[in-house]
Design an enzyme around this catalytic site. Structure first.
Site, PDB file in Angstrom:
ATOM      1  N   GLY A  11       0.819  -1.216   0.000  1.00  0.00           N
ATOM      2  CA  GLY A  11       0.000   0.000   0.000  1.00  0.00           C
ATOM      3  C   GLY A  11       0.848   1.260   0.000  1.00  0.00           C
ATOM      4  N   GLY A  37      -3.807  -2.834  -2.140  1.00  0.00           N
ATOM      5  CA  GLY A  37      -2.384  -2.585  -2.407  1.00  0.00           C
ATOM      6  C   GLY A  37      -2.029  -2.865  -3.855  1.00  0.00           C
ATOM      7  N   ASP A  57      -3.578 -12.845   3.735  1.00  0.00           N
ATOM      8  CA  ASP A  57      -4.640 -12.038   4.333  1.00  0.00           C
ATOM      9  C   ASP A  57      -4.521 -12.166   5.854  1.00  0.00           C
ATOM     10  OD1 ASP A  57      -7.000 -11.104   5.400  1.00  0.00           O
ATOM     11  OD2 ASP A  57      -8.316 -12.230   4.048  1.00  0.00           O
ATOM     12  N   LYS A  92     -12.789  -6.459   9.493  1.00  0.00           N
ATOM     13  CA  LYS A  92     -12.021  -7.660   9.821  1.00  0.00           C
ATOM     14  C   LYS A  92     -10.525  -7.378   9.948  1.00  0.00           C
ATOM     15  CE  LYS A  92     -13.137 -11.640   7.856  1.00  0.00           C
ATOM     16  NZ  LYS A  92     -13.529 -12.578   6.778  1.00  0.00           N
ATOM     17  N   ASN A 100      -4.782 -11.271  15.401  1.00  0.00           N
ATOM     18  CA  ASN A 100      -3.818 -12.274  14.935  1.00  0.00           C
ATOM     19  C   ASN A 100      -2.382 -11.778  15.087  1.00  0.00           C
ATOM     20  OD1 ASN A 100      -5.772 -14.111  14.194  1.00  0.00           O
ATOM     21  ND2 ASN A 100      -5.897 -13.372  12.077  1.00  0.00           N
ATOM     22  N   LYS A 106       3.204 -11.570  20.546  1.00  0.00           N
ATOM     23  CA  LYS A 106       3.362 -12.208  21.863  1.00  0.00           C
ATOM     24  C   LYS A 106       4.231 -13.463  21.727  1.00  0.00           C
ATOM     25  CE  LYS A 106       0.196 -14.386  25.184  1.00  0.00           C
ATOM     26  NZ  LYS A 106      -0.350 -15.594  24.551  1.00  0.00           N
ATOM     27  N   TYR A 146     -14.792   1.715   9.687  1.00  0.00           N
ATOM     28  CA  TYR A 146     -13.366   2.045   9.805  1.00  0.00           C
ATOM     29  C   TYR A 146     -13.073   2.573  11.210  1.00  0.00           C
ATOM     30  CZ  TYR A 146      -8.866   4.136   8.382  1.00  0.00           C
ATOM     31  OH  TYR A 146      -7.537   4.480   8.252  1.00  0.00           O
ATOM     32  N   LYS A 150     -10.823   0.719  14.081  1.00  0.00           N
ATOM     33  CA  LYS A 150      -9.579   1.310  14.581  1.00  0.00           C
ATOM     34  C   LYS A 150      -9.659   1.568  16.087  1.00  0.00           C
ATOM     35  CE  LYS A 150      -7.067   1.653  10.764  1.00  0.00           C
ATOM     36  NZ  LYS A 150      -5.793   0.919  10.592  1.00  0.00           N
ATOM     37  N   THR A 176      -2.526  12.044   5.170  1.00  0.00           N
ATOM     38  CA  THR A 176      -1.149  11.974   4.663  1.00  0.00           C
ATOM     39  C   THR A 176      -1.193  11.835   3.148  1.00  0.00           C
ATOM     40  OG1 THR A 176      -0.455  10.930   6.710  1.00  0.00           O
ATOM     41  CG2 THR A 176       1.020  10.666   4.838  1.00  0.00           C
TER      42      THR A 176
END
Ligand code: UDP
Length: 318
Positions: A11, A37, A57, A92, A100, A106, A146, A150, A176
């Site tokens: 991206g 992307g 993904d 997602k 994930n 971790k 979105y 976030k 940006t």
């Protein structure tokens, strides 16, 4: 050699981050499912031994063999048009994808930086926006997928920090711009540049009195790099506080491109479009010693050079 995983590598921001980390001497593992992307953004990295690409993904279980020192999670559709068209994927990748990757961080003992956004402030009632402001978000509006993804990303990142001791960093990215923005992603700058180059109307939404504050991509990347290497785990705004109305912004693009056929035209304002946005960057200044260096006139010139290579003026057919 330190190893960094960058999601959303193909991206706009991800590809600039890959470049930066290669330049700093890291081994870069770029991951992307190419939903929004473009491999063209990282094609130049494929011959390098220090770079590898994983077509994956991140909403599915993520595995990367070997040591990992850092993870930068930048995978997400990022323009209002994209998340209107891909609402489920947007949710997602911000929610399941972040989970994930935190699990991976971790497991590997890696430090993870997540890309949050000024959208967590919604249509803000506090101006300029400080990190302590909790925001004014419509969870079920078009931007909700979105914004809430976030906000979840921030919440789960803090939870992994608190409960699992994972080292985390949260950046809130304001508007940006720069080379490699997708031409047809619907955001204001690619729209205005392509319309101006083609000699079409620049589609100002509403009366154009809404404001944004645009940060040049190199400045943003510097802020991300500094935040990653800092020891600060609370959210930090990174953006350029130089605020401009969308109408003035359109006039700047018109003046730069100088196409006599282009002019401003007005369209309906989309639902829940924030009326103003400007970061307070006191924290970034104090904690990271960071502030933007590239002003809008210079940033727009550099970005125009890129758009000239990907958008061509209309040719008249005889
Ligand atoms: N905008 C516009 N014309 C366009 C695209 C966007 O006037 O063709 C406006 C939009 O309504 C918003 C601002 O420009 O007020 C920035 O929009 P963008 O989609 O770039 O990102 P946002 O900051 O809203 O997430």
């Amino acid at each position: 050699m330190k190893r960094v995983l960058i999601t959303g590598a193909a991206g706009f921001l991800g590809s600039h981050l890959c470049d930066r980390f290669i330049k700093e001497g890291y081994h870069v593992i770029g991951m992307d499912n190419l939903l929004t992307g473009d491999l063209g953004n990282i094609e130049h990295l494929f011959p390098l031994n220090e770079f590898e690409f994983h077509y994956h993904d991140v909403t599915k279980f993520v595995h990367v063999p070997g040591q990992l020192d850092y993870i930068l999670h930048f995978a997400s559709p990022a323009s209002p048009i994209d998340y209107l068209q891909m609402p489920i994927q947007t949710m997602k990748v911000g929610a399941l994808g972040t989970h994930n990757l935190l699990g991976l961080a971790k497991e590997k003992g890696a430090r993870m930086l997540v890309a949050s956004t000024s959208e967590v402030y919604g249509d803000p009632l506090v101006h300029p926006q400080v990190e302590e402001y909790w925001g004014n978000v419509n969870p079920i509006g078009p931007r909700g997928v979105y914004d809430e993804a976030k906000r979840f990303l921030e919440a789960i990142t803090m939870a992994y920090h608190t409960y699992h001791g994972v080292e985390t960093r949260i950046i809130r990215i304001f508007n940006t711009y720069g080379p490699r923005m997708r031409v047809n992603d619907g955001r204001v700058l690619p729209a205005f540049f392509s319309q101006a180059i083609r000699g079409e109307g620049l589609t100002v939404f509403g009366d154009g009195s809404q404001t944004r504050s645009f940060c040049y991509v190199d400045d943003l990347v510097e802020g991300i790099y500094r935040l990653l290497l800092s020891d600060y785990h609370m959210p930090v705004n990174i953006g350029n506080p130089d605020e401009v109305t969308i109408k003035e912004f359109g006039e700047e693009v018109l003046a730069l491109v100088g196409n006599p056929d282009a002019k401003l035209i007005y369209k309906d304002l989309p639902k829940d479009d924030p009326k103003k946005r400007k970061p307070n960057i006191t924290k970034a200044k104090e904690i990271l010693g960071w502030e933007p260096k590239v002003d809008r006139a210079e940033g727009l010139r550099r970005t125009y050079e890129y758009f000239k290579t990907v958008v061509k003026p209309k040719t008249t057919t005889v």
